[in-house]
Design a protein around this motif. Structure first.
Motif, PDB file in Angstrom:
ATOM      1  N   LYS A  22       0.441  -1.121  -0.074  1.00 55.49           N
ATOM      2  CA  LYS A  22       0.345  -0.018  -0.201  1.00 55.49           C
ATOM      3  C   LYS A  22       1.060   1.153   0.239  1.00 55.49           C
ATOM      4  O   LYS A  22       0.478   2.004  -0.868  1.00 55.49           O
ATOM      5  CB  LYS A  22      -0.376  -0.097   1.121  1.00 55.49           C
ATOM      6  CG  LYS A  22      -2.304   1.529   1.502  1.00 55.49           C
ATOM      7  CD  LYS A  22      -2.912   1.158   2.716  1.00 55.49           C
ATOM      8  CE  LYS A  22      -3.566  -0.128   2.670  1.00 55.49           C
ATOM      9  NZ  LYS A  22      -5.162  -0.048   3.669  1.00 55.49           N
ATOM     10  N   ILE A  25       2.258   1.433  -3.571  1.00 57.23           N
ATOM     11  CA  ILE A  25       1.288   2.381  -4.535  1.00 57.23           C
ATOM     12  C   ILE A  25       1.445   3.853  -4.371  1.00 57.23           C
ATOM     13  O   ILE A  25       0.821   4.746  -4.440  1.00 57.23           O
ATOM     14  CB  ILE A  25      -0.049   1.730  -4.110  1.00 57.23           C
ATOM     15  CG1 ILE A  25       0.407   0.805  -4.742  1.00 57.23           C
ATOM     16  CG2 ILE A  25      -1.127   2.165  -4.858  1.00 57.23           C
ATOM     17  CD1 ILE A  25      -0.903  -0.900  -4.811  1.00 57.23           C
ATOM     18  N   ILE A  26       0.713   3.762  -3.278  1.00 59.41           N
ATOM     19  CA  ILE A  26       0.953   5.761  -2.264  1.00 59.41           C
ATOM     20  C   ILE A  26       1.618   6.418  -2.945  1.00 59.41           C
ATOM     21  O   ILE A  26       1.869   7.917  -3.194  1.00 59.41           O
ATOM     22  CB  ILE A  26       0.624   5.954  -1.291  1.00 59.41           C
ATOM     23  CG1 ILE A  26      -0.520   4.938  -0.647  1.00 59.41           C
ATOM     24  CG2 ILE A  26       0.826   7.838  -0.940  1.00 59.41           C
ATOM     25  CD1 ILE A  26      -1.209   4.510   1.419  1.00 59.41           C
ATOM     26  N   VAL A  28       3.720   5.815  -5.360  1.00 59.93           N
ATOM     27  CA  VAL A  28       4.261   6.133  -6.684  1.00 59.93           C
ATOM     28  C   VAL A  28       3.209   6.944  -7.485  1.00 59.93           C
ATOM     29  O   VAL A  28       3.228   8.160  -8.239  1.00 59.93           O
ATOM     30  CB  VAL A  28       3.868   5.054  -7.701  1.00 59.93           C
ATOM     31  CG1 VAL A  28       3.194   4.365  -9.287  1.00 59.93           C
ATOM     32  CG2 VAL A  28       5.151   4.148  -6.975  1.00 59.93           C
ATOM     33  N   VAL A  29       2.064   7.334  -6.276  1.00 55.64           N
ATOM     34  CA  VAL A  29       1.167   8.014  -7.270  1.00 55.64           C
ATOM     35  C   VAL A  29       1.148   9.280  -6.870  1.00 55.64           C
ATOM     36  O   VAL A  29       0.870   9.984  -7.438  1.00 55.64           O
ATOM     37  CB  VAL A  29      -0.405   8.068  -6.451  1.00 55.64           C
ATOM     38  CG1 VAL A  29      -1.562   8.560  -6.204  1.00 55.64           C
ATOM     39  CG2 VAL A  29      -1.183   5.733  -6.482  1.00 55.64           C
ATOM     40  N   LEU A  30       1.600   9.793  -5.818  1.00 52.11           N
ATOM     41  CA  LEU A  30       2.132  10.677  -5.148  1.00 52.11           C
ATOM     42  C   LEU A  30       3.760  10.963  -6.039  1.00 52.11           C
ATOM     43  O   LEU A  30       3.384  12.531  -6.521  1.00 52.11           O
ATOM     44  CB  LEU A  30       2.692  11.079  -3.851  1.00 52.11           C
ATOM     45  CG  LEU A  30       1.771  10.655  -2.628  1.00 52.11           C
ATOM     46  CD1 LEU A  30       2.322  10.341  -1.202  1.00 52.11           C
ATOM     47  CD2 LEU A  30       0.675  12.257  -2.503  1.00 52.11           C
ATOM     48  N   SER A  32       3.660  10.380  -9.645  1.00 48.62           N
ATOM     49  CA  SER A  32       3.090  11.421 -10.555  1.00 48.62           C
ATOM     50  C   SER A  32       2.425  12.515 -10.687  1.00 48.62           C
ATOM     51  O   SER A  32       2.745  12.431 -11.363  1.00 48.62           O
ATOM     52  CB  SER A  32       2.328   9.793 -10.741  1.00 48.62           C
ATOM     53  OG  SER A  32       2.620   8.173 -10.754  1.00 48.62           O
ATOM     54  N   LEU A  33       1.664  12.699  -9.794  1.00 48.48           N
ATOM     55  CA  LEU A  33       1.329  14.146  -8.880  1.00 48.48           C
ATOM     56  C   LEU A  33       2.244  14.560  -9.269  1.00 48.48           C
ATOM     57  O   LEU A  33       1.566  15.347  -9.344  1.00 48.48           O
ATOM     58  CB  LEU A  33      -0.144  13.722  -7.477  1.00 48.48           C
ATOM     59  CG  LEU A  33      -0.990  12.536  -8.056  1.00 48.48           C
ATOM     60  CD1 LEU A  33      -1.413  12.760  -6.430  1.00 48.48           C
ATOM     61  CD2 LEU A  33      -2.179  13.287  -9.356  1.00 48.48           C
TER      62      LEU A  33
END
Length: 309
Positions: A22, A25-26, A28-30, A32-33
């Motif tokens: 988890k 994933i967080i 990678v998302v951050l 990317s943002l």
């Protein structure tokens, strides 16, 4: 058979493994943002416009220096300069008022005043320059068509006057009338030439005119030289004549003075004077070839023979 049975319950992820997954994933998302955010930031620098488009339409123009943001994937940014640009206008032929063809080569200095209007009317800088070039050519042709050839090539001629200013003002009037969002700050001529087919003929005519003028100068110089020589010869003759007259007068005065002195001197001793006159006559009458026949009792003979009593 019981030895080969696999218990999959033993391979299920533990709570700790789920936690790390988890977090990954967080992250990678951050990340990317953050990358999306950074890729949609742009900097407006001094001396430039940033044009923000949305689906091809201009939505705003940023011109204050600083960090700005655009909507990701929807908006795009392009740059236009605030600085003045130089447009090298193509050489063009025009006819002057006296029906002569000349080749005009000039340039213009221009700038963007309103990027949104410029994009709306002209779309691109290349098209804006093409529009300006057409306006400049049209105005120059109209202005120079009111002047004679000599007035155009002579920058000191008063008729040329504020020619560049008139072109500048007229071109800006046309650009403002059609809302192009640009303006011209200066228009200058680089070169004014004759078309190649007329150049040689004009050169020959100019050479002929200069030769004619040179011949006039030579003729005037010869005439002036002859006049100076004649005046000089006359002055020389007058000076020589006056000098001769003065010399003759001085000689006459000298001879008169000498005669007076002779008379005074000879009057004191008449016999010496007679002797002196006789000796002077010998100089005129006797040389080494002279034969003289004289009476023996003549005074002349007596002196020659040494009788002085």
């Amino acid at each position: 058979m019981s030895d080969k049975i696999i218990d999959f319950s033993e391979r299920k992820p533990t709570d700790e493994w789920k936690k790390y997954t988890k977090l990954g994933i967080i992250f990678v998302v951050l990340l990317s943002l953050l990358m999306i955010l950074l890729s949609n930031l742009f900097i407006v620098q001094q001396g430039e416009f940033k044009v923000v488009r949305q689906f091809g339409e201009v939505v705003r123009v940023e011109q204050e220096p600083g960090l700005k943001f655009k909507i990701p994937f929807i908006q795009s940014v392009s740059t236009l300069t605030k600085k003045q640009m130089i447009l090298d206008v193509e050489p063009t032929e025009i006819n002057t008022r006296d029906k002569k063809r000349i080749l005009i080569d000039n340039y213009a200095v221009w700038r963007i005043d309103d990027p949104q209007q410029m994009i709306s009317s002209a779309q691109t800088i290349d098209r804006a320059e093409t529009i300006m070039m057409n306006f400049i050519y049209s105005v120059i042709r109209a202005e120079l068509g009111q002047l004679d050839f000599d007035q155009i090539i002579n920058e000191e001629d008063s008729s040329r006057g504020s020619f560049n200013d008139r072109i500048l003002n007229r071109v800006n009037e046309l650009l403002e009338r059609d809302n192009y969002g640009i303006s011209v700050t200066d228009v200058r001529m680089k070169r004014t030439d004759l078309p190649e087919e007329n150049e040689q003929a004009v050169y020959r005519r100019m050479i002929s005119e200069r030769n004619s003028i040179a011949q006039d100068y030579l003729s005037q110089g010869d005439a002036e030289a002859n006049r100076i020589r004649a005046n000089t010869d006359r002055e020389v003759k007058e000076i020589v004549a006056k000098a001769n007259a003065d010399a003759n007068e001085i000689i006459g005065q000298g001879e008169a003075g000498a005669a007076q002195i002779y008379n005074q001197s000879f009057g004191r001793d008449v016999e010496f004077y007679n002797l002196y006159r006789t000796l002077l006559s010998y100089e005129k009458t006797i040389d080494d070839q002279t034969v003289i026949v004289l009476p023996a009792d003549s005074p002349y003979a007596r002196i020659l023979m040494g009788y002085t009593d």
